[in-house]
Write an enzyme that holds these catalytic residues in place. Structure first.
Site, PDB file in Angstrom:
ATOM      1  N   GLU A  93       0.822  -1.203   0.000  1.00  0.00           N
ATOM      2  CA  GLU A  93       0.000   0.000   0.000  1.00  0.00           C
ATOM      3  C   GLU A  93       0.853   1.249   0.000  1.00  0.00           C
ATOM      4  OE1 GLU A  93      -4.059  -0.418   2.245  1.00  0.00           O
ATOM      5  OE2 GLU A  93      -2.585  -1.798   3.049  1.00  0.00           O
ATOM      6  N   CYS A 106       3.756   8.350   0.957  1.00  0.00           N
ATOM      7  CA  CYS A 106       4.036   7.456   2.073  1.00  0.00           C
ATOM      8  C   CYS A 106       4.133   6.036   1.509  1.00  0.00           C
ATOM      9  CB  CYS A 106       2.904   7.560   3.094  1.00  0.00           C
ATOM     10  SG  CYS A 106       3.083   6.430   4.476  1.00  0.00           S
ATOM     11  N   CYS A 113       3.231  -6.551   8.537  1.00  0.00           N
ATOM     12  CA  CYS A 113       4.201  -6.090   9.546  1.00  0.00           C
ATOM     13  C   CYS A 113       4.256  -7.123  10.660  1.00  0.00           C
ATOM     14  CB  CYS A 113       3.759  -4.747  10.122  1.00  0.00           C
ATOM     15  SG  CYS A 113       4.970  -4.040  11.273  1.00  0.00           S
ATOM     16  N   CYS A 117       1.938  -3.964  17.117  1.00  0.00           N
ATOM     17  CA  CYS A 117       1.552  -2.816  17.939  1.00  0.00           C
ATOM     18  C   CYS A 117       0.033  -2.873  18.107  1.00  0.00           C
ATOM     19  CB  CYS A 117       1.968  -1.507  17.279  1.00  0.00           C
ATOM     20  SG  CYS A 117       3.761  -1.379  17.063  1.00  0.00           S
ATOM     21  N   CYS A 120      -2.472  -0.573  16.001  1.00  0.00           N
ATOM     22  CA  CYS A 120      -2.258  -0.435  14.551  1.00  0.00           C
ATOM     23  C   CYS A 120      -2.930  -1.558  13.781  1.00  0.00           C
ATOM     24  CB  CYS A 120      -0.759  -0.438  14.253  1.00  0.00           C
ATOM     25  SG  CYS A 120      -0.391  -0.267  12.506  1.00  0.00           S
ATOM     26  N   GLY A 166       4.594  -1.963   7.459  1.00  0.00           N
ATOM     27  CA  GLY A 166       5.877  -2.606   7.723  1.00  0.00           C
ATOM     28  C   GLY A 166       6.802  -1.803   8.606  1.00  0.00           C
ATOM     29  N   GLU A 167       7.863  -2.466   9.025  1.00  0.00           N
ATOM     30  CA  GLU A 167       8.882  -1.828   9.845  1.00  0.00           C
ATOM     31  C   GLU A 167      10.127  -1.642   8.970  1.00  0.00           C
ATOM     32  OE1 GLU A 167       9.543  -0.233  12.697  1.00  0.00           O
ATOM     33  OE2 GLU A 167      11.593  -0.258  11.975  1.00  0.00           O
ATOM     34  N   SER A 198      10.455   6.107   9.528  1.00  0.00           N
ATOM     35  CA  SER A 198       9.948   5.928  10.886  1.00  0.00           C
ATOM     36  C   SER A 198      10.199   4.508  11.373  1.00  0.00           C
ATOM     37  CB  SER A 198       8.443   6.212  10.885  1.00  0.00           C
ATOM     38  OG  SER A 198       7.903   5.990  12.161  1.00  0.00           O
ATOM     39  N   SER A 221       8.763   5.951  16.752  1.00  0.00           N
ATOM     40  CA  SER A 221       7.414   5.837  17.320  1.00  0.00           C
ATOM     41  C   SER A 221       7.544   5.469  18.790  1.00  0.00           C
ATOM     42  CB  SER A 221       6.619   4.762  16.583  1.00  0.00           C
ATOM     43  OG  SER A 221       6.542   5.107  15.216  1.00  0.00           O
ATOM     44  N   LEU A 222       7.096   6.357  19.642  1.00  0.00           N
ATOM     45  CA  LEU A 222       7.301   6.149  21.078  1.00  0.00           C
ATOM     46  C   LEU A 222       6.025   5.640  21.748  1.00  0.00           C
ATOM     47  CD1 LEU A 222       9.450   6.408  23.257  1.00  0.00           C
ATOM     48  CD2 LEU A 222       8.701   8.776  23.622  1.00  0.00           C
ATOM     49  N   ASN A 302      -6.191   6.891  14.793  1.00  0.00           N
ATOM     50  CA  ASN A 302      -7.150   6.600  13.728  1.00  0.00           C
ATOM     51  C   ASN A 302      -7.781   5.254  14.039  1.00  0.00           C
ATOM     52  OD1 ASN A 302      -6.488   8.937  12.048  1.00  0.00           O
ATOM     53  ND2 ASN A 302      -4.507   7.919  11.811  1.00  0.00           N
ATOM     54  N   CYS A 345      -2.488   7.009   9.155  1.00  0.00           N
ATOM     55  CA  CYS A 345      -1.511   6.237   9.945  1.00  0.00           C
ATOM     56  C   CYS A 345      -2.181   5.068  10.638  1.00  0.00           C
ATOM     57  CB  CYS A 345      -0.912   7.092  11.058  1.00  0.00           C
ATOM     58  SG  CYS A 345       0.074   8.452  10.504  1.00  0.00           S
TER      59      CYS A 345
END
Ligand code: SAH
Length: 367
Positions: A93, A106, A113, A117, A120, A166-167, A198, A221-222, A302, A345
């Protein structure tokens, strides 16, 4: 994946070696590289300034397009989400986000992924596979051609964010290879200064990034100021805790040039990580590690049916921001884009939903 070489994933230097090995004259390298990355042609047949014989030989050994656009969704705010498929059927995507004076694309670094998380939606897919450098570059070419026309110049340059599915730091080598190819001035010419990547906190790769001269900007990303909360929200915290992450961030900060900063992203989850106390803890955390060249991006959550969280209220987001600012931490609120088409996001989950305005057009795109 096809066994054939994906030409969009090889650098000009590598292309030069291939041309030399095939006994082709030197000028062919730039000619082909420009055709693929500057003119953004999508098939060998369109490179009509190459001899037919050469086009046929290249087509036997290599590909220049491997992704097909399954659907394209257009948001009421102008954001576009492209749902693509790799040659072996995995989802990819990519999101186009127009703003008044710049455009951002983006891109995804993985199909799915592995990181789980909790807030997400992409996490629900699990990891399908890493994308190749060619597949990463091709996403951007497809979007640019769709938005501006094949090979047309972009009106105000393009910014890239590696914040799709993904990471990126679990696919570090392919990511960096793709970014180097896209920075080439004979190609897309998207320089590292226009790129932000990120990570959810793959600590060793933050140290690696700090070593690179031609590196993109970094966002981390914290999502929480304490280990107890962070490991509930982001299981990766069990592998690299906040202390390890902050030490890496500090090292990265030391490598910044004058005027440069890096970012912490903080997804705002109503009642979970967004209270005044969390804001104070976050400011204290950054203070403890003496992180100064940093800004915090607050991202209202979101939502999606499968996710148990709600967004913080706009009032609380502003309170949170002002608490950070009162403690000398720069903070910005990111406004969501493309929520109505699952483009925002944390919403990329290969959904075939949202208002698909032009499936006929996407059929043309994928042809
Ligand atoms: N894996 C990388 C790249 C994804 S970037 C990373 O985690 O950094 C996606 C950004 O969106 C991250 O900062 C993430 O924290 C945030 N995010 C994820 N899900 C979200 C959601 N549902 N709402 C708002 N932000 C979300």
């Amino acid at each position: 994946m096809s066994d054939k070489l994906h030409l969009l994933g090889i650098s000009k230097a590598e292309l030069e070696d291939l041309a030399a090995a095939a006994g082709e004259p030197r000028y062919r390298t730039t000619q082909v590289f420009k055709a693929l990355h500057q003119r953004r042609l999508r098939s060998f047949d369109e490179i009509t300034d190459l001899p037919k014989r050469l086009r046929a030989t290249m087509a036997e050994k290599a590909v220049i397009s491997s992704l097909s656009v399954e659907s394209r969704y257009v948001s009421t705010d102008g954001t576009r989400r492209y749902l693509m498929k790799t040659a072996d059927g995995y989802s990819v995507e990519t999101v186009y986000i127009p703003t008044e004076n710049r455009d951002t694309i983006c891109f995804s670094s993985q199909s799915g992924c592995p990181l789980k998380c909790d807030f997400c939606l992409t996490a629900k897919l699990g990891l399908l596979r890493n994308l190749t450098p060619g597949e990463i570059v091709e996403q951007i070419i497809i979007v640019l051609n769709d938005v501006y026309g094949v090979g047309a110049e972009t009106p105000h340059g393009t910014n890239l964010v590696g914040m799709g599915a993904g990471e990126p730091f679990l696919n570090f080598d392919n990511l960096i290879a793709a970014l180097r190819i896209m920075a080439d001035e004979d190609g897309l010419f998207i320089v590292p200064n226009r790129v932000t990547v990120s990570t959810a906190g793959i600590v060793p790769r933050i140290y690696d990034l700090a070593q690179l001269d031609d590196r993109p900007h970094l966002a981390i990303s914290l999502a929480a100021p304490t280990d107890e909360l962070r490991q509930r929200l982001m299981p990766i915290n069990k592998k690299w805790d906040i202390d390890a992450l902050m030490k890496a961030a500090k090292e990265f900060e030391r490598s910044l040039k004058r005027g440069e900063r890096f970012t912490f992203e903080y997804v705002m989850l109503g009642g979970v990580n967004d209270t005044d106390r969390h804001a104070v803890e976050l400011a204290n955390l950054l203070g403890r590690y003496r992180l100064k060249k940093v800004k915090v991006n607050l991202i209202p959550h979101n939502g999606a049916e499968q996710l148990d969280y709600t967004a913080s209220t706009p009032e609380q987001v502003l309170r949170f921001k002002s608490i950070l600012e009162s403690r000398d931490v720069s903070a910005y609120v990111r406004s969501p884009r493309g929520r109505d088409i699952y483009a925002a996001c944390g919403q990329l989950a290969a959904k075939s939903e949202g208002s698909r305005l032009d499936s006929a057009r996407s059929a043309v795109l994928s042809a």
